[in-house]
Design a protein around this motif. Sequence first.
Motif, PDB file in Angstrom:
ATOM      1  N   GLY A  44     -26.453  66.768  46.717  1.00  0.00           N
ATOM      2  CA  GLY A  44     -25.265  65.960  47.793  1.00  0.00           C
ATOM      3  C   GLY A  44     -26.023  65.143  48.923  1.00  0.00           C
ATOM      4  N   THR A  45     -27.133  65.002  48.899  1.00  0.00           N
ATOM      5  CA  THR A  45     -28.099  63.806  49.577  1.00  0.00           C
ATOM      6  C   THR A  45     -27.303  62.537  49.526  1.00  0.00           C
ATOM      7  N   LYS A  46     -27.049  61.823  50.741  1.00  0.00           N
ATOM      8  CA  LYS A  46     -26.340  60.536  50.549  1.00  0.00           C
ATOM      9  C   LYS A  46     -27.714  59.643  50.143  1.00  0.00           C
ATOM     10  N   VAL A  47     -27.225  58.532  49.718  1.00  0.00           N
ATOM     11  CA  VAL A  47     -27.887  57.525  49.213  1.00  0.00           C
ATOM     12  C   VAL A  47     -27.418  56.190  49.549  1.00  0.00           C
ATOM     13  N   SER A  48     -28.324  55.014  49.796  1.00  0.00           N
ATOM     14  CA  SER A  48     -27.706  53.835  49.538  1.00  0.00           C
ATOM     15  C   SER A  48     -28.592  52.865  48.553  1.00  0.00           C
ATOM     16  N   LEU A  49     -27.972  51.982  47.876  1.00  0.00           N
ATOM     17  CA  LEU A  49     -28.284  51.327  46.622  1.00  0.00           C
ATOM     18  C   LEU A  49     -28.167  49.899  46.756  1.00  0.00           C
ATOM     19  N   GLU A  50     -29.118  49.221  46.670  1.00  0.00           N
ATOM     20  CA  GLU A  50     -29.144  47.725  46.479  1.00  0.00           C
ATOM     21  C   GLU A  50     -29.263  47.295  45.278  1.00  0.00           C
ATOM     22  N   GLY A  51     -28.443  46.552  44.706  1.00  0.00           N
ATOM     23  CA  GLY A  51     -28.700  45.991  43.234  1.00  0.00           C
ATOM     24  C   GLY A  51     -27.316  45.815  42.692  1.00  0.00           C
ATOM     25  N   PRO A  52     -27.162  46.100  41.202  1.00  0.00           N
ATOM     26  CA  PRO A  52     -28.317  46.087  40.398  1.00  0.00           C
ATOM     27  C   PRO A  52     -28.825  44.856  40.222  1.00  0.00           C
ATOM     28  N   PHE A  53     -30.373  44.864  39.764  1.00  0.00           N
ATOM     29  CA  PHE A  53     -31.010  43.657  39.152  1.00  0.00           C
ATOM     30  C   PHE A  53     -31.610  43.993  37.818  1.00  0.00           C
ATOM     31  N   GLY A  54     -31.898  42.933  37.267  1.00  0.00           N
ATOM     32  CA  GLY A  54     -31.983  43.153  36.067  1.00  0.00           C
ATOM     33  C   GLY A  54     -31.410  42.148  34.890  1.00  0.00           C
ATOM     34  N   LEU A  55     -32.343  41.592  33.935  1.00  0.00           N
ATOM     35  CA  LEU A  55     -31.757  40.589  33.111  1.00  0.00           C
ATOM     36  C   LEU A  55     -31.992  40.933  31.549  1.00  0.00           C
ATOM     37  N   PHE A  56     -32.350  41.945  31.276  1.00  0.00           N
ATOM     38  CA  PHE A  56     -32.655  42.479  29.911  1.00  0.00           C
ATOM     39  C   PHE A  56     -31.502  42.307  29.015  1.00  0.00           C
ATOM     40  N   ASP A  57     -30.204  42.879  29.462  1.00  0.00           N
ATOM     41  CA  ASP A  57     -28.888  42.903  29.003  1.00  0.00           C
ATOM     42  C   ASP A  57     -28.496  41.662  28.447  1.00  0.00           C
ATOM     43  N   ARG A  58     -28.781  40.488  29.091  1.00  0.00           N
ATOM     44  CA  ARG A  58     -28.393  39.279  28.693  1.00  0.00           C
ATOM     45  C   ARG A  58     -29.010  38.593  27.663  1.00  0.00           C
ATOM     46  N   TYR A  59     -30.502  38.928  27.485  1.00  0.00           N
ATOM     47  CA  TYR A  59     -31.362  38.442  26.480  1.00  0.00           C
ATOM     48  C   TYR A  59     -30.875  39.202  25.198  1.00  0.00           C
ATOM     49  N   VAL A  60     -30.586  40.733  25.247  1.00  0.00           N
ATOM     50  CA  VAL A  60     -30.323  41.408  24.348  1.00  0.00           C
ATOM     51  C   VAL A  60     -28.849  41.127  23.666  1.00  0.00           C
ATOM     52  N   LYS A  61     -28.102  40.861  24.479  1.00  0.00           N
ATOM     53  CA  LYS A  61     -26.650  40.563  24.102  1.00  0.00           C
ATOM     54  C   LYS A  61     -26.723  38.960  23.171  1.00  0.00           C
ATOM     55  N   SER A  62     -27.374  38.322  23.520  1.00  0.00           N
ATOM     56  CA  SER A  62     -27.622  36.925  23.123  1.00  0.00           C
ATOM     57  C   SER A  62     -28.607  36.683  22.117  1.00  0.00           C
ATOM     58  N   ALA A  63     -29.258  38.029  21.620  1.00  0.00           N
ATOM     59  CA  ALA A  63     -30.269  38.063  20.477  1.00  0.00           C
ATOM     60  C   ALA A  63     -29.495  37.495  18.966  1.00  0.00           C
ATOM     61  N   LYS A  64     -29.974  36.651  18.320  1.00  0.00           N
ATOM     62  CA  LYS A  64     -29.518  36.393  16.944  1.00  0.00           C
ATOM     63  C   LYS A  64     -30.246  37.345  15.949  1.00  0.00           C
TER      64      LYS A  64
END
Length: 237
Positions: free
Chosen positions: A101-121
């Motif tokens: 139940g601890t409260k948190v703050s999140l900054e993001g998301p960051f990351g580019l792997f998905d773009r490369y995997v999605k476009s991989a031929k």
Amino acid sequence: MGKYRFLLGLLAVLFGSLFLDANKAIVQAKENDKKTLIIYFSMSNTTKEADFYFITFKEKNFTESHPFSVASAPSEKADEVIFMIHKTGDFTQKIGQIKRGTKVSLEGPFGLFDRYVKSAKGPVILYGLGTGVAPLFSLALEYAEQKPIHLIWSTNGQMLTGYYQEMLARLQKTKVKLDVKQHRFTPDELRQKLTAEELKTGLVVVVGSAPVVLQVEQTLKAVGFSEKQILDERLTM
């Protein structure tokens, strides 16, 4: 660190970001075995596979912001993000002290792997080193039925339990090709595991601690991959 955060902020402006205040996300549940902590956050989810967030726990002695990779596949549960945290560094050793139940703050998301995997031929080889496999689980699950995915994981026996074992069991029910070994694969072992098509046209994503990633990349080049075929994320403890 300041320059690094500035670059991440710039990426967030260019590619989209999510900033959550403490009253919008709380630790929903956690499982804790000897070395693994899993935290679920309920939120409006703009996460992509293998993204990471800077997370700040709103609790005494946890005031610093720390990056953690997403281990869940966004398409499975749109309002849930799972972070798999292996307690190996100074900060993560204290993670077990976080209360439900601890409260948190999140900054993001960051990351580019998905773009490369999605476009991989061609085929995609996801190479996880120790805890570096966590974000690769989400990539493998998301694209398991869409393109050839080969997950390679160098680990140790202590990690083949709990949530890690659960994720492997789930992937075994998909089309993902799995190769798991305690300790590192040798060049000869990799040559036996990799197909000619993977070596020729494959995209390799390597995630792990910085020094080990560099060593593995040299091995990958020795077995036939070119530098332009390899992407990496070098983790710090």
